[in-house]
Design a protein around this motif. Structure first.
Motif, PDB file in Angstrom:
ATOM      1  N   ARG A 176       8.190  -4.610  -3.835  1.00  0.00           N
ATOM      2  CA  ARG A 176       6.739  -4.548  -3.944  1.00  0.00           C
ATOM      3  C   ARG A 176       6.264  -5.042  -5.299  1.00  0.00           C
ATOM      4  NH1 ARG A 176       2.840  -0.568  -5.014  1.00  0.00           N
ATOM      5  NH2 ARG A 176       0.970  -0.900  -3.783  1.00  0.00           N
ATOM      6  N   TYR A 213      14.802  -0.153   6.409  1.00  0.00           N
ATOM      7  CA  TYR A 213      13.386   0.207   6.535  1.00  0.00           C
ATOM      8  C   TYR A 213      13.104   1.484   7.311  1.00  0.00           C
ATOM      9  CZ  TYR A 213      12.773  -4.307   4.443  1.00  0.00           C
ATOM     10  OH  TYR A 213      12.833  -5.352   3.563  1.00  0.00           O
ATOM     11  N   LYS A 219      10.856   4.739   5.992  1.00  0.00           N
ATOM     12  CA  LYS A 219      10.087   4.284   4.827  1.00  0.00           C
ATOM     13  C   LYS A 219       8.585   4.328   5.099  1.00  0.00           C
ATOM     14  CE  LYS A 219      13.535   3.444   2.102  1.00  0.00           C
ATOM     15  NZ  LYS A 219      14.461   2.397   2.357  1.00  0.00           N
ATOM     16  N   ILE A 263       6.751   3.009   7.358  1.00  0.00           N
ATOM     17  CA  ILE A 263       6.168   1.708   7.709  1.00  0.00           C
ATOM     18  C   ILE A 263       5.627   1.810   9.136  1.00  0.00           C
ATOM     19  CG2 ILE A 263       6.744  -0.698   8.256  1.00  0.00           C
ATOM     20  CD1 ILE A 263       8.790  -0.479   5.884  1.00  0.00           C
ATOM     21  N   ARG A 319       0.981   0.734   6.164  1.00  0.00           N
ATOM     22  CA  ARG A 319       2.068   0.118   5.386  1.00  0.00           C
ATOM     23  C   ARG A 319       2.831  -0.861   6.285  1.00  0.00           C
ATOM     24  NH1 ARG A 319       4.519   2.450   1.030  1.00  0.00           N
ATOM     25  NH2 ARG A 319       6.563   2.595   2.041  1.00  0.00           N
ATOM     26  N   GLU A 371      -1.170  -2.320   3.106  1.00  0.00           N
ATOM     27  CA  GLU A 371      -0.204  -2.413   2.010  1.00  0.00           C
ATOM     28  C   GLU A 371       1.060  -3.096   2.518  1.00  0.00           C
ATOM     29  OE1 GLU A 371       2.652   0.410  -0.761  1.00  0.00           O
ATOM     30  OE2 GLU A 371       1.053   1.343   0.400  1.00  0.00           O
ATOM     31  N   VAL A 396       4.599  -3.675   2.142  1.00  0.00           N
ATOM     32  CA  VAL A 396       5.678  -3.019   1.397  1.00  0.00           C
ATOM     33  C   VAL A 396       6.721  -4.042   0.955  1.00  0.00           C
ATOM     34  CG1 VAL A 396       7.491  -1.262   1.546  1.00  0.00           C
ATOM     35  CG2 VAL A 396       5.304  -0.905   2.716  1.00  0.00           C
ATOM     36  N   GLU A 397       7.156  -4.842   1.908  1.00  0.00           N
ATOM     37  CA  GLU A 397       8.107  -5.909   1.588  1.00  0.00           C
ATOM     38  C   GLU A 397       8.005  -7.003   2.639  1.00  0.00           C
ATOM     39  OE1 GLU A 397      11.759  -3.837  -0.892  1.00  0.00           O
ATOM     40  OE2 GLU A 397      12.095  -4.267   1.217  1.00  0.00           O
TER      41      GLU A 397
END
Ligand SMILES: O=P(O)(O)OC[C@H]1O[C@H](OP(=O)(O)OP(=O)(O)O)[C@H](O)[C@@H]1O
Ligand SMILES: Nc1ncnc2[nH]cnc12
Length: 244
Positions: free
Chosen positions: A50, A129, A132, A134, A198, A225, A227-228
């Motif tokens: 991030r 992941y 996390k 998400i 996310r 957002e 995250v990655e």
């Protein structure tokens, strides 16, 4: 400058799966207008922490363990030592001069023919992941649609397609981005994501990073957002992002 990543398995993409698929070793060639000297490397997953995502512009795909410094994520299953990575790398076929002379094409269709390698690929992402928080996996057309949905299902997230223009039937928001020659547009359905969610962005490959940059912008415009971003293959010799 982009310094990523978790997995940093500098593995040469190996010959094709079957003898009949073997191709002559490619000579250094050009991709996206840049000189590319094989061997290309496989990074699985290629993730942009991030704190570094913003520096996708301009992107540098070369990765060095040292460059991660304190950000290196210890204990990741994707640190390059995972034995599954070699099998994944060897399942990716490399085809010179496709779709046009000078392009060294990374063909993931042969990976899909190998159930173990395909599962290992998805598993490595899922291991990173899961848990996390998400809620969105955004897959980039077309090949992000292959890896994104199984990852989304396994981590309990929804899958959101990021499509080429005029493919989505509902109301969309769009983001234009640069290609080697000209521009393209990426679209997402309005209402597919909500502000504050996310997201993980999935694609098969990062070259210049222009596509991922557009996907990040699109999601962040609506308050998501990111995250990655995670990709199966990195072309580390490409050092220019078309975005500015
Ligand atoms: O990092 P970049 O330089 O932006 O390039 C990477 C993108 O290029 C390829 O897709 P492509 O645009 O060929 O579309 P396709 O998957 O629909 O063939 C690849 O699947 C990535 O999405
Ligand atoms: N060399 C490559 N192989 C496969 N897909 C790509 N997208 C951009 N460059 C590519």
């Amino acid at each position: 400058m982009l310094r990523n990543v978790l997995l940093h398995s500098s593995i040469s993409v190996s010959p094709p799966l079957l003898d009949s698929q073997r191709l002559p070793a490619p000579s250094p060639n050009r991709l996206s207008g840049l000189t590319v000297a094989p061997p290309l490397r496989l990074h699985l997953p290629l993730t942009l922490p991030r704190s570094l995502r913003r520096v996708l512009v301009p992107i540098q795909c070369s990765v060095s363990g040292d460059s991660m410094g304190d950000r290196k994520m210890a204990g990741s299953a994707t640190d390059g030592k995972d034995p599954r990575v070699a099998g994944i790398a060897s399942a990716i076929r490399v085809i010179p001069d496709f779709p046009k002379p000078g392009i060294l094409f990374q063909d993931i269709t042969t990976l899909l023919l190998d159930p173990k390698a395909f599962k290992d690929t998805v598993d490595l992402f899922v291991e990173r992941y899961k848990g996390k928080d998400i809620s969105v996996v955004a897959g980039i057309e077309a090949r992000g649609f292959i890896f994104g949905p199984p990852i989304a299902m396994a981590i309990g997230a929804k899958f959101v397609p990021m499509r080429k223009p005029k493919k989505l039937p509902g109301e969309v928001i769009s983001e234009e981005y640069s290609l080697e020659y000209g521009t393209d547009i990426m679209e997402m359905h309005v209402g597919a994501v909500q502000a504050g969610e996310r997201a993980l962005i999935i694609d098969d490959l990062i070259a210049t990073g222009g596509t991922l940059c557009a996907a990040i912008r699109l999601l962040e415009r609506v308050g998501v957002e990111v995250v990655e971003c995670a990709c199966v293959i990195e072309l580390p010799e490409l050092k220019v992002c078309p975005e500015s």
